[in-house]
Scaffold this active site. Sequence first.
Site, short mmCIF file in Angstrom:
data_model
loop_
_atom_site.label_atom_id
_atom_site.label_comp_id
_atom_site.label_asym_id
_atom_site.label_seq_id
_atom_site.Cartn_x
_atom_site.Cartn_y
_atom_site.Cartn_z
CG ASP A 166 21.88 16.04 16.53
OD1 ASP A 166 22.72 15.74 15.66
OD2 ASP A 166 22.20 16.45 17.67
CE LYS A 181 29.77 14.32 17.27
NZ LYS A 181 30.76 14.32 18.35
CD1 TRP A 206 25.27 14.59 22.28
CD2 TRP A 206 25.46 16.81 22.40
NE1 TRP A 206 26.59 14.89 22.52
CE2 TRP A 206 26.74 16.24 22.60
CE3 TRP A 206 25.34 18.20 22.44
CZ2 TRP A 206 27.88 17.02 22.84
CZ3 TRP A 206 26.48 18.96 22.67
CH2 TRP A 206 27.72 18.38 22.86
C1 PLP Z 1 24.63 14.13 18.68
C2 PLP Z 1 25.33 15.45 18.83
N1 PLP Z 1 24.63 16.59 18.59
C3 PLP Z 1 25.20 17.79 18.71
C4 PLP Z 1 26.51 17.93 19.11
C5 PLP Z 1 27.12 19.28 19.25
O1 PLP Z 1 27.95 19.49 18.17
P1 PLP Z 1 28.98 20.70 18.08
O2 PLP Z 1 30.05 20.45 19.10
O3 PLP Z 1 29.47 20.61 16.67
O4 PLP Z 1 28.24 21.95 18.33
C6 PLP Z 1 27.28 16.78 19.36
C7 PLP Z 1 28.69 16.90 19.75
O5 PLP Z 1 29.37 15.97 20.09
C8 PLP Z 1 26.66 15.52 19.23
O6 PLP Z 1 27.34 14.39 19.47
#
Ligand code: PLP
Length: 430
Positions: free
Chosen positions: A240, A264, A171
Amino acid sequence: MTMHNMQDRTDALSNFAGNLSQEILQAILNPSTCSPTSSSSNSLHPTSPSPAEQPAVPVRKRSKTKEGIIMEYIYFGPGPAKLPKEVLEQTQNELMDLQGTHVSIMEMSHRSPEFTAIVNGTIEKAKKLLSIPDNYKVLFMQGGGTGQFAAVPLNLMSRTGKADYIVTGSWSAKAHKEATKYGKATMVHDKISKYGSIPDPSSWKLDPEASYVYYCMNETVEGVEFQYIPDTKGVPLVCDMSSNIFSRPIDVSKFGLIYAGAQKNIGPAGVTIVIVRDDLIGKALPICPTVLDYAVMAKENSLYNTPPCFAIYTMGLVFDWILKNGGVGEMERRAIEKSNMIYNLIDNSNGYYSSVVHPSCRSRMNVPYRVKNDEDLETKFLKDAKSQGLLSLKGHRSVGGIRASIYNAVLPEHVQKLEAFMKQFLANNP
Ligand SMILES: Cc1ncc(COP(=O)(O)O)c(C=O)c1O
């Protein structure tokens, strides 16, 4: 139904019912206004009714095995993820009529006083749970975590045109790649060939001129979680926290910006919470889309355009649930207890179960592991787990193996069931 028809129906029922009490008659005509959950409470997020008051709601995730045992299904998916049972029940109870408004949260105007109260109440609860200082704004945005990969540089990079990235998993790698579109985004350490550890902070080459330093506190795919807050020597820190927010107390004052997709730990997909320090707002690049501009969202109290009303409402209920269950301190205690159950079992299994993540950064939320490094055995593990009601344990497609996501709504007793299953599986498949 028109008022006229309504009157006709009332009269007809009155004649028919004879001496039925007005209360019972009202219940027949409009069951929703008479349900215990839509009582005269003024709060839009009241405490849940006691079990004795609960109206009968369809119970799901239970079935009988051949032996007649009632089996509860437990969802270990990485996101969208398990929500607290009480929250699902409350949303179900209120779906047709939110608190006597005769309108569903899915229908209600986002400009109504009722929804404004929900937005403000949800912000207040978030502030209370994380002790967010007064010089931070709490925003509800759309576009998910991925939207924030762009929103962060679009809003914060203008100061110097460059930013530093700590890349410890899939991510943060995606966030880094996205940021290169808007300025100079530098990875501050050597590229990690296989994620599972965090490069020692003494090796990071931090640029004092960077507009911000970015990291992902919990890498959901690889199960790598920071157990400390990086020291950026005064450069604003951006984090994040999509997969571990509200799972532990956090000193918000150490951050310039925190964001998290809700799906989550704190709600359904559709809303992303952004906690941003006041002095970082209002410096967006001219190309920043209006819906991603923190200044616009802050000025409009996240109501610049139609927000994800249902997701915000449900997130507020999850905040109530966390508050009722002891706050983020208790969530942390449970997270340690739950993750230790699985990691201890892995470590004591003589390599039968294995984790590639360094013990210093093992995630409390997402526990990825292999079963004898054997894909066929893992397929059997997943099949047997499913037959025992343990769902969605497959590892991410890029990593393989097994991943148990044990967010706040997955309770210690749920993880005990997984632990017992893992022990049994080892015994049955040596
Ligand atoms: C730590 C993290 N950041 C960002 C994201 C991306 O999120 P989204 O699918 O809401 O764009 C995720 C998705 O699982 C994630 O686990």
